[in-house]
Every structure is written in C-alpha cells, then in structure tokens.
Design an enzyme around this catalytic site. Sequence first.
Site, PDB file in Angstrom:
ATOM      1  N   ARG A  61       0.820  -1.222   0.000  1.00  0.00           N
ATOM      2  CA  ARG A  61       0.000   0.000   0.000  1.00  0.00           C
ATOM      3  C   ARG A  61       0.849   1.265   0.000  1.00  0.00           C
ATOM      4  O   ARG A  61       0.350   2.358  -0.298  1.00  0.00           O
ATOM      5  CB  ARG A  61      -0.992  -0.019   1.172  1.00  0.00           C
ATOM      6  N   GLU A  98       3.588  -9.946  15.764  1.00  0.00           N
ATOM      7  CA  GLU A  98       2.832 -10.573  16.840  1.00  0.00           C
ATOM      8  C   GLU A  98       3.034 -12.096  16.825  1.00  0.00           C
ATOM      9  O   GLU A  98       3.230 -12.725  17.853  1.00  0.00           O
ATOM     10  CB  GLU A  98       1.362 -10.217  16.688  1.00  0.00           C
TER      11      GLU A  98
HETATM   12  P1  AMP Z   1       2.644  -1.667  12.200  1.00  0.00           P
HETATM   13  O1  AMP Z   1       3.934  -2.325  11.803  1.00  0.00           O
HETATM   14  O2  AMP Z   1       1.985  -2.284  13.381  1.00  0.00           O
HETATM   15  O3  AMP Z   1       2.806  -0.160  12.329  1.00  0.00           O
HETATM   16  O4  AMP Z   1       1.619  -1.942  11.030  1.00  0.00           O
HETATM   17  C1  AMP Z   1       1.648  -1.183   9.895  1.00  0.00           C
HETATM   18  C2  AMP Z   1       1.348  -1.990   8.666  1.00  0.00           C
HETATM   19  O5  AMP Z   1       0.261  -2.891   8.869  1.00  0.00           O
HETATM   20  C3  AMP Z   1       0.963  -1.073   7.543  1.00  0.00           C
HETATM   21  O6  AMP Z   1       1.576  -1.552   6.356  1.00  0.00           O
HETATM   22  C4  AMP Z   1      -0.544  -1.172   7.463  1.00  0.00           C
HETATM   23  O7  AMP Z   1      -0.930  -1.262   6.135  1.00  0.00           O
HETATM   24  C5  AMP Z   1      -0.925  -2.449   8.216  1.00  0.00           C
HETATM   25  N1  AMP Z   1      -1.931  -2.227   9.277  1.00  0.00           N
HETATM   26  C6  AMP Z   1      -1.774  -2.440  10.605  1.00  0.00           C
HETATM   27  N2  AMP Z   1      -2.889  -2.157  11.302  1.00  0.00           N
HETATM   28  C7  AMP Z   1      -3.792  -1.742  10.387  1.00  0.00           C
HETATM   29  C8  AMP Z   1      -5.159  -1.277  10.459  1.00  0.00           C
HETATM   30  N3  AMP Z   1      -5.829  -1.193  11.632  1.00  0.00           N
HETATM   31  N4  AMP Z   1      -5.755  -0.911   9.320  1.00  0.00           N
HETATM   32  C9  AMP Z   1      -5.104  -0.983   8.149  1.00  0.00           C
HETATM   33  N5  AMP Z   1      -3.841  -1.410   7.996  1.00  0.00           N
HETATM   34  C10 AMP Z   1      -3.189  -1.788   9.098  1.00  0.00           C
END
Ligand code: AMP
Length: 176
Positions: A61, A98
Amino acid sequence: MNNEILLKHLRNVPDFPIPGIQFKDVSTLYKNSKCLRIMVNELYDLYKDKGITKVVGIESRGFVVGAALAYKLGAGFVMARKPGKLPAETRKESYMKEYGKDTIEIHTDAIEEKDVVLLHDDLLATGGSMLAAYNLVKQFNPKQTYINFIIELTIEGLNGRAVFPHDVDITTLIKI
Ligand code: AMP
C-alpha cells in the site's frame, strides 16, 4: 478541511483480517481522484524543500502514493518488499511481529550515500514494520532519512511513534 475529506472517504472494515481489528482501508482514498490528489499534493508541500532524491514505498500500500509523490518531487522510487520478491542482490532487515518473524528487503544498488530518503507507508500502527524499513535504509548510510504515513492510529493506546529514535522526522496526514 482536506483532512476532513480524507477522513470522510476512508473506509473502516471491522474484524479484518481477524476479529477485533478495525481495518482502515485506504483503497477508498486511492480510488477517489480528489483524495488521491489531496494526498499527493499535501505530501509534496511537506517535502518539496527537503531535497528528497529517493522515495521508498513499503509493500504494497506504500507503493501507490509513494510512486506518485516521487514523480512530483522529481525523485526516484524504491520498493521495500517482502522476502523473495526482488530479483537482484538485496539487503535485508528482520523484525518480530505478533506471530513470529518477518523480513523486508531492498535492492543493494537502490540507495546511495548521497541520497536523501523519504520512507512512505499507508498507516502507522505499532510502528514495527516501518522501524525495520528505517533500520534497513540506515544500512545504506544516506545523507538524511524522513518518514511519512498517510494515517496514524492513536486509538487503543497505540503510540507507534515511540519506537523510533527521537530525532527522526515523522509526518502523518490524518490521525485517528
Ligand atoms: P505496524 O507495523 O503495526 O505499524 O503496522 C503497519 C502496517 O500494517 C501497515 O503496512 C498497514 O498497512 C498495516 N496495518 C496495521 N494495522 C492496520 C489497520 N488497523 N488498518 C489498516 N492497515 C493496518
């Protein structure tokens, strides 16, 4: 005002991909010509004076607005991809998710020390995946590294910013 337009068009999908997750579906911003223009133009205004030479988009994305922004900035675009997708020699960075370990890769010849890099992804949640991308980009020793997300999740006690070194310049267009 622009942020309100983006917020209005962002789709929330409850319980995707697993129960309890409120998934922020940026495809509804990407498909809307006005939203796409707002995002690219706002990011252009934020970064036009920073001398950005490479925009690094995080699979997948982060590719959409990242590539459009790179074009507008007159910069190159680099893909940070999941393991095994890039065909030539890569540098890698692994990180804990996770459930188990994940890895991100960039072509070895994609970034040079003279580059000023902007890392871009759609959403900041825990920050884990972007931190890995940031550490990966730092392996290339570029002149400067910036980070941007379209959306910053601050709900449910999330504070993804806290995982990054304090001196890293991080911007987001909308906070939820
Ligand atoms: P993080 O590494 O936890 O910051 O997760 C970020 C990545 O996971 C990004 O590439 C987002 O596209 C996806 N992601 C995590 N949580 C969500 C959410 N609630 N809605 C959409 N995409 C998410």
